[in-house]
Design a protein around this motif. Structure first.
Motif, PDB file in Angstrom:
ATOM      1  N   SER A  18       0.802  -1.189   0.123  1.00  0.00           N
ATOM      2  CA  SER A  18      -0.081  -0.001   0.036  1.00  0.00           C
ATOM      3  C   SER A  18       0.819   1.327  -0.031  1.00  0.00           C
ATOM      4  O   SER A  18       0.619   2.384  -0.820  1.00  0.00           O
ATOM      5  CB  SER A  18      -0.836  -0.047   1.282  1.00  0.00           C
ATOM      6  N   SER A 101     -12.920  -9.856 -13.592  1.00  0.00           N
ATOM      7  CA  SER A 101     -13.379  -9.304 -12.321  1.00  0.00           C
ATOM      8  C   SER A 101     -14.853 -10.019 -12.064  1.00  0.00           C
ATOM      9  O   SER A 101     -15.228 -10.387 -10.845  1.00  0.00           O
ATOM     10  CB  SER A 101     -13.253  -8.217 -12.040  1.00  0.00           C
ATOM     11  N   LEU A 159      -2.234  -7.364  -6.072  1.00  0.00           N
ATOM     12  CA  LEU A 159      -2.478  -5.957  -5.929  1.00  0.00           C
ATOM     13  C   LEU A 159      -1.432  -5.078  -6.514  1.00  0.00           C
ATOM     14  O   LEU A 159      -1.542  -3.990  -6.978  1.00  0.00           O
ATOM     15  CB  LEU A 159      -2.407  -5.855  -4.274  1.00  0.00           C
ATOM     16  N   PHE A 163      -3.852  -2.431  -8.790  1.00  0.00           N
ATOM     17  CA  PHE A 163      -4.048  -1.199  -8.055  1.00  0.00           C
ATOM     18  C   PHE A 163      -4.491   0.148  -9.069  1.00  0.00           C
ATOM     19  O   PHE A 163      -5.118   0.829  -9.027  1.00  0.00           O
ATOM     20  CB  PHE A 163      -2.815  -0.850  -7.169  1.00  0.00           C
ATOM     21  N   TYR A 165      -5.864  -0.052 -11.844  1.00  0.00           N
ATOM     22  CA  TYR A 165      -7.168  -0.469 -12.368  1.00  0.00           C
ATOM     23  C   TYR A 165      -8.345   0.154 -11.591  1.00  0.00           C
ATOM     24  O   TYR A 165      -9.398   0.208 -11.800  1.00  0.00           O
ATOM     25  CB  TYR A 165      -7.431  -1.451 -13.081  1.00  0.00           C
ATOM     26  N   VAL A 166      -8.032   0.337 -10.362  1.00  0.00           N
ATOM     27  CA  VAL A 166      -9.130   0.740  -9.293  1.00  0.00           C
ATOM     28  C   VAL A 166      -9.658   2.061  -9.581  1.00  0.00           C
ATOM     29  O   VAL A 166      -8.974   3.117  -9.890  1.00  0.00           O
ATOM     30  CB  VAL A 166      -8.314   0.767  -7.800  1.00  0.00           C
ATOM     31  N   LYS A 170      -8.948   5.182  -4.071  1.00  0.00           N
ATOM     32  CA  LYS A 170      -8.092   4.182  -3.640  1.00  0.00           C
ATOM     33  C   LYS A 170      -7.634   4.076  -2.321  1.00  0.00           C
ATOM     34  O   LYS A 170      -6.729   3.165  -1.919  1.00  0.00           O
ATOM     35  CB  LYS A 170      -6.845   4.298  -4.526  1.00  0.00           C
ATOM     36  N   MET A 173      -8.482   0.850  -0.336  1.00  0.00           N
ATOM     37  CA  MET A 173      -8.024  -0.353  -0.780  1.00  0.00           C
ATOM     38  C   MET A 173      -7.070  -1.226   0.305  1.00  0.00           C
ATOM     39  O   MET A 173      -7.529  -2.615   0.342  1.00  0.00           O
ATOM     40  CB  MET A 173      -6.838   0.081  -1.902  1.00  0.00           C
ATOM     41  N   THR A 176      -9.668  -2.807   2.183  1.00  0.00           N
ATOM     42  CA  THR A 176     -10.501  -4.031   1.622  1.00  0.00           C
ATOM     43  C   THR A 176      -9.804  -5.341   1.556  1.00  0.00           C
ATOM     44  O   THR A 176     -10.249  -6.627   1.700  1.00  0.00           O
ATOM     45  CB  THR A 176     -10.868  -3.547   0.108  1.00  0.00           C
TER      46      THR A 176
END
Length: 322
Positions: A18, A101, A159, A163, A165-166, A170, A173, A176
């Motif tokens: 992250s 997805s 991830l 990431f 494409y989120v 964000k 994230m 989640t």
């Protein structure tokens, strides 16, 4: 205890991921390596990452086919099962991420069903004394067990590629993926606990697949052979893992949409060829162990080093300063 330790290690890695991705919100791992390590070293590292994804996908395919041959389809040639699994995986992997997805969301409902079937295994004779005294095997064996647990829980490294494409916020994230890690760790811990209190240590040494054997003794008036039902459902989440590693391997090489489709097809052929190696216990254990060691370098070592470099060199990430 080994699974809980593995879950804590994964949570630590998610924090590392992250912090690294926040500095490069529009870049995937392979883009970050080129920015921080230079073009030549970065591309070399990216090829190692690509090799890791291909080998991990191949290992999952081999393990999946091996279990299906032993437990469900003993008369079906292994190459036929590999071909069917990889063909269906390639078919979905060549699609865009939105379609992939959506399929994963549908597959998650089957995981819920797996949890429900596992709850049925609570009934029956259980002996808590099989796990006592807790920690008696020693710290070394617990850490070695964490190594095996970490391998079975791989997949969170996606991830590093997903990431960018989120869409939307964000910042949530990390929360989640932390919930996802909590669910996986809890489910693995629960299943392992059931096996430990159902079978004695001597029995566990003689049983090849304790989880499936756990369901063989369960019989209901309208439902029988829960191990076959469990295994049939288990195929779906296992296939999603292969799809994801085909996607990650193809994305790690970069390129446009047309080249991505060709790369997925080539990667599917490579995975299929690797899956044709003899599925003996010795070869499978060696391959699994090698993937385990390689995962430490790619999943743990590389992101940690890149995060340290962001503090050392103060490079400029796309869309946000480092």
């Amino acid at each position: 205890m080994s699974i809980i330790i593995a879950g804590l290690v994964i949570q630590f890695l998610l924090v590392v991921y992250s912090n690294l991705l926040k500095r490069f919100p529009s870049d995937m791992l392979t883009d970050i390596t080129r920015k921080l390590l230079g073009n030549i070293i970065g591309r070399t590292v990216n090829y190692v990452v690509y090799f890791y994804f291909i080998l991990t996908g191949s290992t999952l395919t081999i393990l999946m086919v091996k279990i299906l041959n032993e437990q469900l389809l003993p008369l079906t040639p292994g190459w036929v099962l590999s071909l069917l699994v990889i063909a269906s995986s390639v078919y979905l992997a060549v699609s865009n991420l939105r379609i992939i997805s959506r399929f994963f969301v549908l597959a998650s409902f089957w995981i819920v069903l797996l949890v429900g079937i596992t709850l049925l295994a609570i009934w029956g004779t259980k002996e808590l004394q099989f796990i006592l005294p807790i920690g008696s095997v020693g710290g070394k064996d617990i850490l070695l067990g964490s190594n095996n647990a970490l391998l079975s829980m791989l997949g969170f490294e996606a991830l590093l590629f997903l990431f960018p494409y989120v869409i939307g916020n964000k910042k949530g994230m990390l929360k989640t993926v932390s919930y996802a890690n909590l669910f996986v760790t809890g489910f693995y811990t629960f299943v392992t606990f059931l096996c430990l209190i159902t079978f004695s240590p001597q029995q566990l040494q003689q049983i090849r697949e304790p989880v499936l054997f756990l369901f063989k003794g369960l019989t209901y008036r309208m439902v029988d052979r829960l191990d076959f039902i469990f295994l049939s459902i288990w195929i779906i989440p296992m296939t999603t893992s292969i799809i994801m590693y085909l996607f990650l391997a193809s994305k790690s090489l970069g390129g446009g949409k047309n080249s991505y489709i060709k790369t997925v097809l080539v990667n599917g052929i490579i995975v299929f060829c690797i899956s044709l190696i003899p599925h003996t216990d010795e070869i499978t254990d060696t391959l699994t162990q090698f993937v385990s060691y390689l995962s430490y370098a790619i999943v743990i070592g590389l992101p940690s080093i890149l995060l340290l470099l962001t503090f050392t060199y103060k490079k400029q990430g796309k869309g946000e300063g480092v």
